[in-house]
Design a protein around this motif. Structure first.
Motif, short mmCIF file in Angstrom:
data_model
loop_
_atom_site.label_atom_id
_atom_site.label_comp_id
_atom_site.label_asym_id
_atom_site.label_seq_id
_atom_site.Cartn_x
_atom_site.Cartn_y
_atom_site.Cartn_z
N LEU A 18 49.54 -7.90 36.88
CA LEU A 18 48.66 -7.77 38.04
C LEU A 18 48.83 -6.40 38.69
N ASP A 19 50.06 -5.93 38.80
CA ASP A 19 50.32 -4.63 39.40
C ASP A 19 49.66 -3.51 38.60
N GLN A 20 49.87 -3.50 37.29
CA GLN A 20 49.32 -2.44 36.47
C GLN A 20 47.80 -2.52 36.37
N TRP A 21 47.27 -3.74 36.35
CA TRP A 21 45.81 -3.91 36.29
C TRP A 21 45.14 -3.38 37.55
N THR A 22 45.71 -3.68 38.73
CA THR A 22 45.12 -3.18 39.97
C THR A 22 45.24 -1.66 40.06
N LYS A 23 46.32 -1.10 39.56
CA LYS A 23 46.47 0.36 39.56
C LYS A 23 45.44 1.00 38.62
#
Length: 202
Positions: A18-23
């Motif tokens: 989720l963190d990398q996708w939002t970034k």
């Protein structure tokens, strides 16, 4: 596989993804980094390769726009943080800052795993630690991916008060860490170490 390790893997990986996708979405929609990149592979390559020297505004990826989510209170705006949480240690020389953050990040991972292994996974009183530790681990690893890839962390969540006061920009990994630490604080109050029972005297 014991249930506690299923929780550890699922929640940790969930936070990282989720963190990398939002970034990725932020870099795609709020910066010019992907201009000219037509495939997903090209975009991921642009996102995860070491960045060139900083340009305008002192940023490596140049911002295109920002999004006002709640006027005068909350916006999405691309930001870079070469330091620790809330920008601490960002002024350290890169040859000192890099090894320091690698050491701290890996140390935190080992410490979290050490304490998680001590949990039984069956005691209801452990629920705060059982879910809090994977959140902290996922957040720490999410930001560590950024540091390894390009020596700075991408932030984009910006809470402010009419631009007169602002909370430092943060991201999903930071939010997971804060929630996880909060759960561990609750755990410290809820779960007490049981005193060792002494054998009865004759």
């Amino acid at each position: 596989m014991p249930r506690k390790y299923v929780i550890l893997l699922a929640l940790t990986l969930g936070v990282i993804v989720l963190d990398q996708w939002t970034k990725y979405l932020v870099v795609r929609d709020l910066t010019t980094r992907f201009d000219g990149a037509t495939t997903l592979g090209q975009r991921l390559g642009a996102m995860y390769t070491p960045a060139e020297a900083a340009g305008r505004y002192g940023l490596h990826f140049q911002p295109r726009r920002h999004v006002e989510v709640v006027d005068d209170f909350f916006r999405l705006r691309y930001a870079e943080n070469p330091g620790a949480a809330w920008g601490m240690f960002r002024d350290l020389p890169p040859n000192v800052r890099g090894p320091l953050f690698h050491l701290v990040s890996l140390g935190a991972v080992l410490l979290i795993v050490f304490y998680f292994r001590k949990l039984t996974g069956t005691d209801p009183a452990e629920k705060w630690a059982l879910w809090g530790l994977p959140l902290v681990l996922g957040g720490a690893l999410g930001n560590y991916v950024d540091r390894v890839a390009r020596a700075f962390v991408i932030d984009f969540l910006e809470a402010h008060w009419y631009d007169k006061a602002a909370w430092p920009s943060f991201n999903v990994a930071d939010a997971a860490i804060c929630i996880g630490v909060g759960m561990l604080v609750v755990d410290a109050f809820v779960r007490k170490e049981k005193p060792t029972s002494e054998p009865a005297k004759a």
